[in-house]
Design a protein around this motif. Sequence first.
Motif, PDB file in Angstrom:
ATOM      1  N   SER A  70       0.825  -1.206   0.000  1.00  0.00           N
ATOM      2  CA  SER A  70       0.000   0.000   0.000  1.00  0.00           C
ATOM      3  C   SER A  70       0.861   1.258   0.000  1.00  0.00           C
ATOM      4  O   SER A  70       0.493   2.266  -0.607  1.00  0.00           O
ATOM      5  CB  SER A  70      -0.987  -0.004   1.173  1.00  0.00           C
ATOM      6  OG  SER A  70      -0.309   0.042   2.402  1.00  0.00           O
ATOM      7  N   HIS A 121       2.190  10.331  -9.746  1.00  0.00           N
ATOM      8  CA  HIS A 121       1.223  10.748 -10.771  1.00  0.00           C
ATOM      9  C   HIS A 121       0.666  12.133 -10.452  1.00  0.00           C
ATOM     10  O   HIS A 121       0.451  12.950 -11.361  1.00  0.00           O
ATOM     11  CB  HIS A 121       0.081   9.731 -10.894  1.00  0.00           C
ATOM     12  CG  HIS A 121       0.417   8.550 -11.738  1.00  0.00           C
ATOM     13  ND1 HIS A 121       0.423   8.590 -13.118  1.00  0.00           N
ATOM     14  CD2 HIS A 121       0.762   7.288 -11.401  1.00  0.00           C
ATOM     15  CE1 HIS A 121       0.754   7.406 -13.595  1.00  0.00           C
ATOM     16  NE2 HIS A 121       0.977   6.595 -12.574  1.00  0.00           N
ATOM     17  N   GLN A 122       0.463  12.416  -9.179  1.00  0.00           N
ATOM     18  CA  GLN A 122      -0.062  13.725  -8.778  1.00  0.00           C
ATOM     19  C   GLN A 122       0.947  14.833  -9.075  1.00  0.00           C
ATOM     20  O   GLN A 122       0.561  15.922  -9.520  1.00  0.00           O
ATOM     21  CB  GLN A 122      -0.445  13.726  -7.299  1.00  0.00           C
ATOM     22  CG  GLN A 122      -1.081  15.024  -6.832  1.00  0.00           C
ATOM     23  CD  GLN A 122      -2.340  15.385  -7.595  1.00  0.00           C
ATOM     24  OE1 GLN A 122      -3.179  14.522  -7.873  1.00  0.00           O
ATOM     25  NE2 GLN A 122      -2.488  16.648  -7.965  1.00  0.00           N
ATOM     26  N   ASP A 157       1.891   1.706  -3.595  1.00  0.00           N
ATOM     27  CA  ASP A 157       0.757   2.248  -4.342  1.00  0.00           C
ATOM     28  C   ASP A 157       0.567   3.733  -4.044  1.00  0.00           C
ATOM     29  O   ASP A 157       0.269   4.519  -4.946  1.00  0.00           O
ATOM     30  CB  ASP A 157      -0.526   1.481  -4.026  1.00  0.00           C
ATOM     31  CG  ASP A 157      -0.529   0.075  -4.608  1.00  0.00           C
ATOM     32  OD1 ASP A 157       0.334  -0.240  -5.457  1.00  0.00           O
ATOM     33  OD2 ASP A 157      -1.409  -0.714  -4.193  1.00  0.00           O
ATOM     34  N   ALA A 158       0.755   4.127  -2.785  1.00  0.00           N
ATOM     35  CA  ALA A 158       0.621   5.539  -2.406  1.00  0.00           C
ATOM     36  C   ALA A 158       1.716   6.376  -3.070  1.00  0.00           C
ATOM     37  O   ALA A 158       1.459   7.499  -3.519  1.00  0.00           O
ATOM     38  CB  ALA A 158       0.675   5.694  -0.891  1.00  0.00           C
ATOM     39  N   ASP A 159       2.941   5.831  -3.163  1.00  0.00           N
ATOM     40  CA  ASP A 159       4.024   6.539  -3.835  1.00  0.00           C
ATOM     41  C   ASP A 159       3.731   6.707  -5.317  1.00  0.00           C
ATOM     42  O   ASP A 159       3.952   7.781  -5.885  1.00  0.00           O
ATOM     43  CB  ASP A 159       5.357   5.812  -3.634  1.00  0.00           C
ATOM     44  CG  ASP A 159       5.922   6.006  -2.237  1.00  0.00           C
ATOM     45  OD1 ASP A 159       5.675   7.075  -1.631  1.00  0.00           O
ATOM     46  OD2 ASP A 159       6.628   5.102  -1.758  1.00  0.00           O
ATOM     47  N   ILE A 160       3.226   5.663  -5.954  1.00  0.00           N
ATOM     48  CA  ILE A 160       2.871   5.758  -7.373  1.00  0.00           C
ATOM     49  C   ILE A 160       1.797   6.831  -7.583  1.00  0.00           C
ATOM     50  O   ILE A 160       1.911   7.664  -8.483  1.00  0.00           O
ATOM     51  CB  ILE A 160       2.412   4.390  -7.920  1.00  0.00           C
ATOM     52  CG1 ILE A 160       3.623   3.450  -8.003  1.00  0.00           C
ATOM     53  CG2 ILE A 160       1.734   4.535  -9.285  1.00  0.00           C
ATOM     54  CD1 ILE A 160       3.277   2.019  -8.344  1.00  0.00           C
ATOM     55  N   ALA A 161       0.793   6.835  -6.728  1.00  0.00           N
ATOM     56  CA  ALA A 161      -0.265   7.847  -6.838  1.00  0.00           C
ATOM     57  C   ALA A 161       0.304   9.248  -6.615  1.00  0.00           C
ATOM     58  O   ALA A 161      -0.067  10.197  -7.327  1.00  0.00           O
ATOM     59  CB  ALA A 161      -1.379   7.553  -5.838  1.00  0.00           C
ATOM     60  N   ALA A 162       1.218   9.392  -5.665  1.00  0.00           N
ATOM     61  CA  ALA A 162       1.813  10.701  -5.381  1.00  0.00           C
ATOM     62  C   ALA A 162       2.661  11.185  -6.560  1.00  0.00           C
ATOM     63  O   ALA A 162       2.651  12.377  -6.896  1.00  0.00           O
ATOM     64  CB  ALA A 162       2.652  10.631  -4.111  1.00  0.00           C
TER      65      ALA A 162
END
Length: 137
Positions: free
Chosen positions: A6, A16-17, A9-14
Amino acid sequence: MSSQHSAHDADIAAIHQVVAEVEKAQRAKDPDAFLALFHPDALWTTAHGKVLIGLDAISAFTRQVLPAASWDGSVSYEAVHIQFLRPDVAAVKVRQLYRGSDGSVESEGAPLYVMTKQDGRWLLTACQNTEVRRDAS
């Protein structure tokens, strides 16, 4: 789901942000928003090979060229590949498209962003913007 998974996944989302924030700042031609995404010791090479070392140099260049940029706001950025070099360092391949008023692609870039995680925040640290030449094979 494991906490390690998780966090990844949070790093990938960050990441992308951050790329989305680059797009937003470029569309708005907003130097302050763009510069806020950089590590203080960042390196940046423009699509035409100008090397900028440190946030002061990146800032001076950005404040000169971004507000006067010639696109009409129809630029998009997409992180197309993220590769973690370490848990706190990622190489991010970006697809950058500039579209004309009719929606057709006028030019394309293929930046590479090396991002580092500092105090829980992903920052642009070593970046190379590359123009995609349509006649290149």
